[in-house]
Design an enzyme around this catalytic site. Structure first.
Site, PDB file in Angstrom:
ATOM      1  N   SER A   1       0.803  -1.227   0.000  1.00  0.00           N
ATOM      2  CA  SER A   1       0.000   0.000   0.000  1.00  0.00           C
ATOM      3  C   SER A   1       0.832   1.271   0.000  1.00  0.00           C
ATOM      4  CB  SER A   1      -0.947   0.002   1.203  1.00  0.00           C
ATOM      5  OG  SER A   1      -0.227   0.194   2.409  1.00  0.00           O
TER       6      SER A   1
ATOM      7  N   LYS B   1       0.917   4.479   6.867  1.00  0.00           N
ATOM      8  CA  LYS B   1       0.352   5.337   5.821  1.00  0.00           C
ATOM      9  C   LYS B   1       1.009   6.713   5.916  1.00  0.00           C
ATOM     10  CE  LYS B   1      -2.841   2.197   4.830  1.00  0.00           C
ATOM     11  NZ  LYS B   1      -2.786   1.385   3.571  1.00  0.00           N
TER      12      LYS B   1
END
Length: 257
Positions: free
Chosen positions: A52, A113
């Site tokens: 990701s 993230k």
């Protein structure tokens, strides 16, 4: 004169052996305590398990996370103990920081993230472009490449730039992808809006916490990702000694941007 060698008695030899064992145990315990304190208070290593955050971070990267960058909360400690909420010596992340955090719906999981929205910000994604307080983040298309972890997938590298000049490269899988167009999110106090750099392959704050991250509480933050120390190819595993040198040699000592 003849030198005489001392011949210790069995009892004195036994006491000496016990003393050496006790000293060894004290040394080992002290070393483990120092290592634990270093890991809990200062830095902690993590291995990247998913795609990701490509292209900056790939599967198999072994990264170092700074815990003192934002202060400490219960999320910073092993096993996420049931301590009061909040942070000790807390400092706010900046837009663009790459952050490791405990997943709100399952604190036993640690995710990573990038911070896109700070408390008070209005965040929207429109046609794949991120808007912060109604201003689009600058995006510069670069080159079509093969996805690092999925060579059958083509993606466009896009350089995204924060208003303060910080930049990083994201992956764009094409138009019309899930998450390319969102509602407007107003980030409340004590929360952050997080996104993965692999924009079309990341469950993040664009999705509610039941599916993705939702709006991340500050107390869930573990620390700031600072450095890729080394990187193993995905097939490598601790229980397979023959894969221990199966390294991605071009990823040693890489700062995380």
């Amino acid at each position: 004169m003849t030198d005489t060698l001392a011949s210790p008695s069995p009892s004195s030899a036994s006491r000496s052996a016990k003393s050496e064992v006790a000293e060894l145990i004290r040394t080992v315990v002290a070393g483990l305590a120092i290592a634990l304190a270093f890991r809990v208070v200062l830095f902690q290593p993590f291995t990247i398990p998913s795609s990701s955050m490509e292209p900056g971070l790939v599967v198999g990267d072994y990264i170092i996370v700074s815990k003192f960058a934002y202060g400490w909360s219960r999320a910073s400690l092993p096993f996420n103990p049931p301590l009061p909420a909040g942070r000790v010596l807390g400092r706010a992340p900046k837009r663009g920081d790459v952050v490791v955090f405990r997943l709100p719906r399952d604190p036993s999981q640690t995710w990573i993230k990038r911070v896109i929205g700070l408390p008070g910000d209005r965040i929207q994604v429109r046609g794949g472009q991120v808007l912060v307080n109604d201003t689009p983040l600058s995006q510069t298309p670069m080159t079509i490449v093969q996805d690092h972890d999925d060579p059958y997938r083509q993606v466009l590298e896009v350089r995204e730039r924060q208003p303060d000049g910080r930049s990083y490269v994201t992956y764009d899988g094409g138009t019309g992808q899930a998450g390319d167009d969102t509602d407007i999110y107003v980030v409340p106090e004590g929360r952050y809006f997080m996104m993965g750099d692999n924009r079309d392959n990341s469950l993040d704050s664009r999705w509610p916490r039941e599916l993705g991250v939702g709006l991340l509480p500050a107390e869930n933050i573990v620390g700031k990702a600072e450095l890729v120390l080394t990187s193993w190819k995905p097939a490598a595993a601790a229980y397979k000694p023959w894969t221990w040198l199966n390294l991605q040699w071009d990823r040693f000592i890489q700062p995380i941007r």
